[in-house]
Design a protein around this motif. Sequence first.
Motif, PDB file in Angstrom:
ATOM      1  N   LYS A   1      27.251 -15.492   4.696  1.00  9.80           N
ATOM      2  CA  LYS A   1      28.689 -15.503   4.964  1.00  9.80           C
ATOM      3  C   LYS A   1      29.479 -15.476   3.665  1.00  9.80           C
ATOM      4  CE  LYS A   1      28.356 -17.944   9.384  1.00  9.80           C
ATOM      5  NZ  LYS A   1      28.679 -19.205  10.113  1.00  9.80           N
ATOM      6  N   GLU A   2      29.020 -16.258   2.670  1.00 11.45           N
ATOM      7  CA  GLU A   2      29.706 -16.262   1.376  1.00 11.45           C
ATOM      8  C   GLU A   2      29.642 -14.891   0.713  1.00 11.45           C
ATOM      9  OE1 GLU A   2      31.914 -17.889  -1.663  1.00 11.45           O
ATOM     10  OE2 GLU A   2      31.393 -18.780   0.283  1.00 11.45           O
ATOM     11  N   ILE A   3      28.498 -14.238   0.843  1.00  8.02           N
ATOM     12  CA  ILE A   3      28.362 -12.895   0.270  1.00  8.02           C
ATOM     13  C   ILE A   3      29.310 -11.918   0.956  1.00  8.02           C
ATOM     14  CG2 ILE A   3      26.769 -10.938   0.102  1.00  8.02           C
ATOM     15  CD1 ILE A   3      24.539 -13.018  -0.350  1.00  8.02           C
ATOM     16  N   LEU A   4      29.443 -12.034   2.278  1.00 14.76           N
ATOM     17  CA  LEU A   4      30.359 -11.145   3.002  1.00 14.76           C
ATOM     18  C   LEU A   4      31.808 -11.357   2.557  1.00 14.76           C
ATOM     19  CD1 LEU A   4      28.855 -11.319   6.604  1.00 14.76           C
ATOM     20  CD2 LEU A   4      28.772  -9.391   5.030  1.00 14.76           C
ATOM     21  N   THR A   5      32.191 -12.637   2.388  1.00 11.82           N
ATOM     22  CA  THR A   5      33.554 -12.899   1.923  1.00 11.82           C
ATOM     23  C   THR A   5      33.775 -12.358   0.506  1.00 11.82           C
ATOM     24  OG1 THR A   5      32.829 -15.106   1.214  1.00 11.82           O
ATOM     25  CG2 THR A   5      33.826 -14.934   3.392  1.00 11.82           C
ATOM     26  N   GLN A   6      32.762 -12.552  -0.353  1.00 10.61           N
ATOM     27  CA  GLN A   6      32.892 -12.032  -1.711  1.00 10.61           C
ATOM     28  C   GLN A   6      32.951 -10.502  -1.725  1.00 10.61           C
ATOM     29  OE1 GLN A   6      33.403 -13.717  -4.520  1.00 10.61           O
ATOM     30  NE2 GLN A   6      33.371 -15.675  -3.424  1.00 10.61           N
ATOM     31  N   ARG A   7      32.160  -9.891  -0.869  1.00 10.45           N
ATOM     32  CA  ARG A   7      32.213  -8.428  -0.786  1.00 10.45           C
ATOM     33  C   ARG A   7      33.573  -7.954  -0.283  1.00 10.45           C
ATOM     34  NH1 ARG A   7      26.292  -6.902   1.853  1.00 10.45           N
ATOM     35  NH2 ARG A   7      25.059  -7.251  -0.066  1.00 10.45           N
ATOM     36  N   LYS A   8      34.133  -8.694   0.653  1.00 10.17           N
ATOM     37  CA  LYS A   8      35.456  -8.332   1.149  1.00 10.17           C
ATOM     38  C   LYS A   8      36.505  -8.430   0.039  1.00 10.17           C
ATOM     39  CE  LYS A   8      38.667  -9.357   4.898  1.00 10.17           C
ATOM     40  NZ  LYS A   8      38.958 -10.253   6.052  1.00 10.17           N
TER      41      LYS A   8
END
Length: 304
Positions: free
Chosen positions: A104-111
């Motif tokens: 989830k943290e990776i997805l937010t960072q990618r966003k």
Amino acid sequence: IKALEREIQAHKREIKSRDDTIGEKEKKIYELKKKNQELEKFKFVLDYKIKELKRQIEPRETEISNMKGQIKDMDKELETYHKSNAQLDLMIGELRSKLDSMQKEILTQRKVIGDQESLMRRCKAELHDCAQVIQQPALLEEKISLLHQQHVVKQAVPKNDVDQSVQNEYARHQQYLEKTLHTLKLKFTRDVKEHKSINRKLMEENIQIIQEISSQRDANKLTKQMLAAKLGDYKLRKQRDATPNTTSPRLSSSNSIVDGEVLQQMEMNKKRIVELRSMVKAMEDEVVNSRSAVGGEGILPSLN
């Protein structure tokens, strides 16, 4: 006088007949005493045989008690294996939850990175439009002021701006965390596969050992029943047989059969016990090796 003589002769004949009867009785008493002595000898031989049989039964009982102790120890080890499996399942659940949170943290960072990249592309496009009117100062000043209003006035940069070195350090840590996450995913899948294969193998071996132990118990019960049956037959033969000449060959043959069967069964049980002990030792070594292999890998470097 003749009557008295006849009476004396009759008494003499009666005394003679009684002497003959007494002699026959004494002869029977002597024969009975002789038989009694022979029976005493036979009783001594039988008592010795019974003691020998009891002496042979005692080590079997000790072996049975030892095997019961081994079965209890193996049950305890099986319980420890179940507990360790439960703990490993909990660890797997925790790692999965951590992996989900990191994803989830990776997805937010990618966003966030995607938003920043789109903003940079828009800025580049607007700068390209400004470069098209570089020969027209009035129009260029207008476009630059508009660009300033869009990107600087509305989003004023605070005084305590982030230094470039801090941004570089943040990017480096982010890259390192992404690589670490990828390594953890690979290691996690590999450890899960190894753990499942080890658990499956251990469960199959435990099931086989439990089945062999149950068959060994049945064999021990059957051996005890055979010994009890042989002793019962021996007692019945002792009661039925009258003379020692007819009972001694049967007794020796039955004793030899019992001894041979008992020794053969004892040797088979000893060999089986040695095989079970070697199998348990191999399983313990395999579990220790698997634990050391899982615990010695996957140590990540610290963040500096």
